[in-house]
Structure formats: structure tokens, C-alpha cells
Design a protein around this motif. Sequence first.
Motif, PDB file in Angstrom:
ATOM      1  N   TYR A  64       0.835  -1.202   0.000  1.00  0.00           N
ATOM      2  CA  TYR A  64       0.000   0.000   0.000  1.00  0.00           C
ATOM      3  C   TYR A  64       0.867   1.248   0.000  1.00  0.00           C
ATOM      4  O   TYR A  64       1.720   1.434   0.863  1.00  0.00           O
ATOM      5  CB  TYR A  64      -0.944  -0.016   1.203  1.00  0.00           C
ATOM      6  N   GLN A  66      -0.528   4.494  -0.417  1.00  0.00           N
ATOM      7  CA  GLN A  66      -1.260   5.658   0.059  1.00  0.00           C
ATOM      8  C   GLN A  66      -2.460   5.191   0.879  1.00  0.00           C
ATOM      9  O   GLN A  66      -2.791   4.007   0.905  1.00  0.00           O
ATOM     10  CB  GLN A  66      -1.725   6.520  -1.114  1.00  0.00           C
ATOM     11  N   TYR A  68      -6.576   6.166   1.981  1.00  0.00           N
ATOM     12  CA  TYR A  68      -7.792   6.956   1.821  1.00  0.00           C
ATOM     13  C   TYR A  68      -8.603   6.824   3.097  1.00  0.00           C
ATOM     14  O   TYR A  68      -8.971   5.720   3.502  1.00  0.00           O
ATOM     15  CB  TYR A  68      -8.620   6.480   0.630  1.00  0.00           C
ATOM     16  N   ALA A 111      -4.799   9.962  -0.076  1.00  0.00           N
ATOM     17  CA  ALA A 111      -5.506   9.859  -1.348  1.00  0.00           C
ATOM     18  C   ALA A 111      -6.865  10.530  -1.247  1.00  0.00           C
ATOM     19  O   ALA A 111      -7.496  10.554  -0.186  1.00  0.00           O
ATOM     20  CB  ALA A 111      -5.673   8.396  -1.743  1.00  0.00           C
ATOM     21  N   PRO A 114     -10.502   6.007  -3.245  1.00  0.00           N
ATOM     22  CA  PRO A 114      -9.912   4.679  -3.407  1.00  0.00           C
ATOM     23  C   PRO A 114      -9.184   4.567  -4.737  1.00  0.00           C
ATOM     24  O   PRO A 114      -9.566   5.192  -5.727  1.00  0.00           O
ATOM     25  CB  PRO A 114     -11.132   3.747  -3.360  1.00  0.00           C
ATOM     26  N   GLY A 115      -8.142   3.769  -4.758  1.00  0.00           N
ATOM     27  CA  GLY A 115      -7.380   3.568  -5.989  1.00  0.00           C
ATOM     28  C   GLY A 115      -6.405   2.427  -5.817  1.00  0.00           C
ATOM     29  O   GLY A 115      -6.378   1.766  -4.772  1.00  0.00           O
ATOM     30  N   PRO A 116      -5.573   2.187  -6.817  1.00  0.00           N
ATOM     31  CA  PRO A 116      -4.589   1.103  -6.728  1.00  0.00           C
ATOM     32  C   PRO A 116      -3.632   1.317  -5.559  1.00  0.00           C
ATOM     33  O   PRO A 116      -3.272   2.452  -5.228  1.00  0.00           O
ATOM     34  CB  PRO A 116      -3.856   1.188  -8.066  1.00  0.00           C
ATOM     35  N   THR A 118      -3.964   1.222  -2.457  1.00  0.00           N
ATOM     36  CA  THR A 118      -4.493   2.138  -1.446  1.00  0.00           C
ATOM     37  C   THR A 118      -5.125   1.371  -0.300  1.00  0.00           C
ATOM     38  O   THR A 118      -5.903   0.443  -0.500  1.00  0.00           O
ATOM     39  CB  THR A 118      -5.546   3.076  -2.061  1.00  0.00           C
ATOM     40  N   ALA A 172      -8.365  -1.323  -1.078  1.00  0.00           N
ATOM     41  CA  ALA A 172      -9.223  -0.539  -1.963  1.00  0.00           C
ATOM     42  C   ALA A 172      -9.629  -1.302  -3.218  1.00  0.00           C
ATOM     43  O   ALA A 172     -10.724  -1.089  -3.749  1.00  0.00           O
ATOM     44  CB  ALA A 172      -8.522   0.762  -2.351  1.00  0.00           C
ATOM     45  N   ASP A 173      -8.779  -2.180  -3.708  1.00  0.00           N
ATOM     46  CA  ASP A 173      -9.088  -2.914  -4.940  1.00  0.00           C
ATOM     47  C   ASP A 173     -10.096  -4.028  -4.708  1.00  0.00           C
ATOM     48  O   ASP A 173     -11.040  -4.201  -5.474  1.00  0.00           O
ATOM     49  CB  ASP A 173      -7.808  -3.506  -5.533  1.00  0.00           C
TER      50      ASP A 173
END
Length: 224
Positions: A64, A66, A68, A111, A114-116, A118, A172-173
Motif C-alpha cells: 500500500y 497511500q 484513503y 488519497a 480509493p485507488g490502486p 491504497t 481498496a481494490d
Amino acid sequence: MKMPVLAALLSSAILALGGCASFQVDPSQYSGFLKDYSRLTPAQSATGAPVMRWVDPDVKLSTYRQVYIEPSQFYPRPQPTAVISAQALQSITRYFDTALQRELGKSLRIASGPGPDTLIVRPAITAVSTSTEGLKPYEVVPIALVAAAVNTAAGGRDQSVEIATEAAFLDADTQKVLAQVVRKGSGTPLENDTTQLTLDAVKPVLDGWATDLRLSYETLKAKN
């Protein structure tokens, strides 16, 4: 990766508590915010405060990049009272968001969504209560958000303030739950059973929760 350190990172939700006591939440006080309470076990936060937590033994924090932080919420939805107003409740969640962003932002990239790669932090305030000091503490029933003033002949006695949090940490993914924590803190006592609760009474608790999370992360980073 050192799992005890990772567990400390993911257990915070949040409070050294700036002079405010912290103690474990009884299972009868769980709110239902978390998906599974059966795996929670007693543990200590990064600053030694008691918490109930669970951490996925297979989690790899190094993946990870970052974090969120979802906007904090009350769970269940609170009903304002004569002692705890809607404005006070709103100020608590807003400040909790600010504290988490401030502290984690010192060590991690925050962040905007949500994102890669994360990690998601999903926090909730699950109880706020008051009780007459020196008497049997009010038990927060499962789990209405309440302000409870014990009515006695000594109505002028100080009112203790308690606040509880539950938090989940997710990928997040995949939305897989990586860790869960339940924690409670004690705020600044109110003068009597008619004194309005304000943010100032619980601000040190919220600050402590956020600081604890950052300290745990920094400990882990130093050992990697």
C-alpha cells in the motif's frame, strides 16, 4: 514484516490520550458497524492503550502506497439530546476527520479516493455517553448513541464523558477487510447533568486516536 507492529498500526482508531483514560469496550457494547466481531481479541495500541482488534495474518502492508480515509460517521445514526446537540455531534465527526488527515498526512500520502495500492480507513463513532462521577457508570446498550445523565439527589456532581470508536481497514481494490478495531476513551468531565457537551470535551481523545495511528505507522516503517 513484523506482525505485532502491523497490528499496532491497524488497531488505532483512534487516542497517549492527552490525559484522558482509555479502556476496553465490552462485547455487549459492539455497535454492528464491523462485519465480524468474533475474531477480535484484547490487545494494546502503539501507545499502550487497551483495544479489541483483529488483523489478517496474511496482510502485506508494503503493497500500500497511500491511504484513503473515509469521512467518519456515527453508527448507528444518533438522536440529539438535551445534553448532546446535533451541532456537537457534527463537530465531533468533522474534527475526527481533520485529526486523522493531519496525523496520517505527516507520514503517508493522503488519497482523495480509493485507488490502486491504497489502504482504506473506515472509521465510526459508535457511542457518546455521560454519567454521574462516583456512581455506577452508565452502560452503553447495544448500541444506541446516547447521552445518559444519571438522575440522583446529587444532580450537581460532575458528569464523566465516554466516547467509543470502531474502525475497519480495507484493501481498496478488493474491499477485503484487513483489520478491525474497537476502542473507547474518556473525555473531559462536564460540570453537571445539564452542561452541554461540546467538542472540547472529547477533542483530546480524538487527537490521541489519530496520533496513535501515525506513531504505529512510523514504528512499522522504521523496522522495514
